[in-house]
Design a protein around this motif. Structure first.
Motif, PDB file in Angstrom:
ATOM      1  N   ALA A  64       0.868  -1.193   0.000  1.00 60.06           N
ATOM      2  CA  ALA A  64       0.000   0.000   0.000  1.00 60.06           C
ATOM      3  C   ALA A  64       0.893   1.227   0.000  1.00 60.06           C
ATOM      4  N   SER A  65       0.319   2.368  -0.316  1.00 60.52           N
ATOM      5  CA  SER A  65       1.074   3.611  -0.123  1.00 60.52           C
ATOM      6  C   SER A  65       0.811   4.096   1.301  1.00 60.52           C
ATOM      7  N   GLY A  66       1.371   5.237   1.652  1.00 61.75           N
ATOM      8  CA  GLY A  66       1.214   5.748   3.017  1.00 61.75           C
ATOM      9  C   GLY A  66      -0.237   5.919   3.422  1.00 61.75           C
ATOM     10  N   SER A  67      -1.077   6.346   2.477  1.00 63.36           N
ATOM     11  CA  SER A  67      -2.495   6.571   2.795  1.00 63.36           C
ATOM     12  C   SER A  67      -3.171   5.272   3.235  1.00 63.36           C
ATOM     13  N   GLY A  68      -2.759   4.157   2.648  1.00 61.30           N
ATOM     14  CA  GLY A  68      -3.272   2.859   3.093  1.00 61.30           C
ATOM     15  C   GLY A  68      -2.845   2.605   4.537  1.00 61.30           C
ATOM     16  N   GLU A 144       5.643  17.002   8.580  1.00 61.99           N
ATOM     17  CA  GLU A 144       4.568  17.452   7.674  1.00 61.99           C
ATOM     18  C   GLU A 144       5.222  17.826   6.342  1.00 61.99           C
ATOM     19  N   THR A 145       5.090  16.936   5.398  1.00 61.44           N
ATOM     20  CA  THR A 145       5.814  17.050   4.130  1.00 61.44           C
ATOM     21  C   THR A 145       5.343  18.238   3.292  1.00 61.44           C
ATOM     22  N   SER A 146       4.153  18.751   3.578  1.00 60.37           N
ATOM     23  CA  SER A 146       3.670  19.885   2.782  1.00 60.37           C
ATOM     24  C   SER A 146       4.234  21.220   3.264  1.00 60.37           C
ATOM     25  N   VAL A 171       1.203   8.026  15.197  1.00 61.89           N
ATOM     26  CA  VAL A 171       2.088   8.976  14.516  1.00 61.89           C
ATOM     27  C   VAL A 171       2.294   8.576  13.058  1.00 61.89           C
ATOM     28  N   ASP A 172       2.100   9.545  12.185  1.00 66.06           N
ATOM     29  CA  ASP A 172       2.448   9.407  10.773  1.00 66.06           C
ATOM     30  C   ASP A 172       3.928   9.782  10.636  1.00 66.06           C
ATOM     31  N   ALA A 173       4.771   8.768  10.464  1.00 63.59           N
ATOM     32  CA  ALA A 173       6.201   9.020  10.228  1.00 63.59           C
ATOM     33  C   ALA A 173       6.518   8.652   8.773  1.00 63.59           C
ATOM     34  N   SER A 196       7.477   3.353   1.944  1.00 66.90           N
ATOM     35  CA  SER A 196       8.742   2.932   1.329  1.00 66.90           C
ATOM     36  C   SER A 196       9.477   4.017   0.551  1.00 66.90           C
ATOM     37  N   GLN A 197       8.750   5.025   0.062  1.00 67.41           N
ATOM     38  CA  GLN A 197       9.304   5.859  -1.024  1.00 67.41           C
ATOM     39  C   GLN A 197      10.036   7.115  -0.570  1.00 67.41           C
ATOM     40  N   LYS A 198      10.412   7.162   0.714  1.00 63.60           N
ATOM     41  CA  LYS A 198      11.081   8.382   1.205  1.00 63.60           C
ATOM     42  C   LYS A 198      12.464   7.982   1.720  1.00 63.60           C
ATOM     43  N   GLY A 199      12.618   7.958   3.043  1.00 63.91           N
ATOM     44  CA  GLY A 199      13.935   7.645   3.603  1.00 63.91           C
ATOM     45  C   GLY A 199      14.375   6.216   3.346  1.00 63.91           C
TER      46      GLY A 199
END
Ligand code: PLP
Length: 389
Positions: A64-68, A144-146, A171-173, A196-199
């Motif tokens: 899934a992506s983060g939203s999942g 907060e990535t935005s 927590v959303d990390a 998966s797609q960041k750090g």
């Protein structure tokens, strides 16, 4: 589209640049996910993730992506109409709020100005006022990535403890794990969500949870519907080295390689590298006489820097020019910040010379866009890097 020579600079705050080693690791034949080879892969990635989350507890991996991951977290520990306290730190925090509301949760949103992290003092006050302990969970976004502003999770934990409140901490990390210091066990976080797609330097497609014993207990009682994301099903299968459904096998090959790379570099060194490159970026922005979206010195993100466009200049037009001229993708302003900022990603597989190229592209782009700024940001950043080994 015609060929553009040289390497594309993918300077988003995720997806980040996927290193060659990870790409190579993924490009092999998919194996039988119910076969003999699989448990070793499952065991290795779960063990490696535990050390990145800094937890000795259960870790789960979803295709899934983060939203999942958001949805999975809420649906595993909460019941319809339960109260959740969330903070308006930016677009992603509001995205999670929207998910919670779609699940019929009773969400209280603490308003924010999108220029700082969630405020622990305000949280302590709200929890102290909640004498009947109606708030079941506090949910915050770490990075907060935005906006490029970080919420200090240790402070949030302290606020919950000071108020002697039993709320679960979620927590959303998603954009911080692997790049900004994060301590799931020490901060007694109940559910941490990552992707998966960041750090972690992978393509998009995996979401991760770290969960506490309290969260597992809560999930045994929680009644929101869940099937695909059910922790219990996943845990039973994982304990035998498998998944309850077809996993994203080749992404798991990539994850195994990425975890090995983080271990080889030394995880503390990885965090230090991110801090150093982020500080050099901020030095450049200051030298350009531009403003960062984050206004709190202790809350600047080591993953990205959001830069405010001077009045009358559009961030999206600037990004389009940088892309056309220099083959570099910068992050867009999202939500109410659309066109008002651009975001420089400095996350994942990234080093000093890549930063130099990134900042050079931004500085040349500013000059070509006739944005009012002072030249010399690149030089300032490079000098700072040399002086701060
Ligand atoms: N939360 C944060 C902090 C994010 O940065 C993102 C995506 O960038 C998300 C949630 C949503 O994740 P995804 O786009 O992987 O579904």
């Amino acid at each position: 589209m015609k060929y553009r020579p040289g390497r594309h600079f993918l300077q988003l705050p995720g997806p980040s640049n996927v290193p060659e080693r990870v790409l190579q690791a993924m490009s092999r034949a998919t194996i039988d996910h119910r076969g003999r080879e699989f448990p070793a892969l499952t065991g290795r990635v779960l063990e490696g993730l535990r050390s990145i989350f800094r937890t000795s507890g259960r870790v789960l991996v979803y295709p899934a992506s983060g939203s999942g991951g958001w949805e999975a977290a809420l649906s595993n520990v909460l019941s319809p109409r339960e109260r959740v306290l969330m903070f308006e730190t930016g677009v992603f925090a509001l995205g999670w709020v929207d998910t919670a509301r779609r699940f019929g949760l009773d969400v209280t949103v603490v308003p924010g100005d999108w220029r700082r992290g969630a405020d622990p003092a305000g949280l302590e006050e709200l929890l102290t006022e909640d004498r009947e302990h109606r708030i079941r969970a506090v949910a915050v976004v770490h990075n907060e990535t935005s906006t490029g502003a970080v919420t200090r999770i240790a402070g949030i934990r302290q606020a919950i403890d000071n108020a002697r409140h039993p709320a679960l901490l979620m927590v959303d990390a998603i954009s911080s794990l692997g790049s900004i210091d994060y301590r799931h066990d020490e901060w007694r976080v109940d559910v941490t969500i990552a992707a998966s797609q960041k750090g972690l330097m992978l393509p998009p497609g995996l979401a991760f949870h770290a969960v506490s014993g309290r969260a597992l207990e809560a999930s045994a009682r929680a009644t929101l519907p869940r099937a695909y994301f059910d922790w219990a099903r996943m845990a039973v299968a994982n304990d035998d080295g498998f998944f309850p459904y077809t996993p994203a096998t080749n992404l798991l090959f990539g994850l195994r390689e990425a975890l090995a790379m983080l271990e080889e570099e030394g995880f503390d060194n990885v965090l230090r590298r991110h801090a150093r490159l982020a500080e050099a970026t901020r030095q450049a922005v200051r030298a350009w006489k531009l403003e960062t979206q984050c206004v709190c010195a202790e809350e600047h993100s080591n993953v990205l820097t959001a830069v405010v466009m001077p009045e009358g200049h559009d961030g999206d037009r600037f990004r389009a020019l940088v892309d056309q001229r220099f083959n570099m993708s910068l992050g867009a302003g999202l939500g109410k910040l659309k066109g008002r900022i651009f975001r420089i990603g400095h996350v994942g597989d990234f080093n000093e010379l890549m930063l130099a190229g990134t900042l050079a592209g931004v500085e040349m782009g500013l000059a070509l866009s006739a944005v009012p700024f002072r030249r010399g940001g690149v030089d300032t950043a490079l000098r700072w890097l040399v002086a701060n080994e």
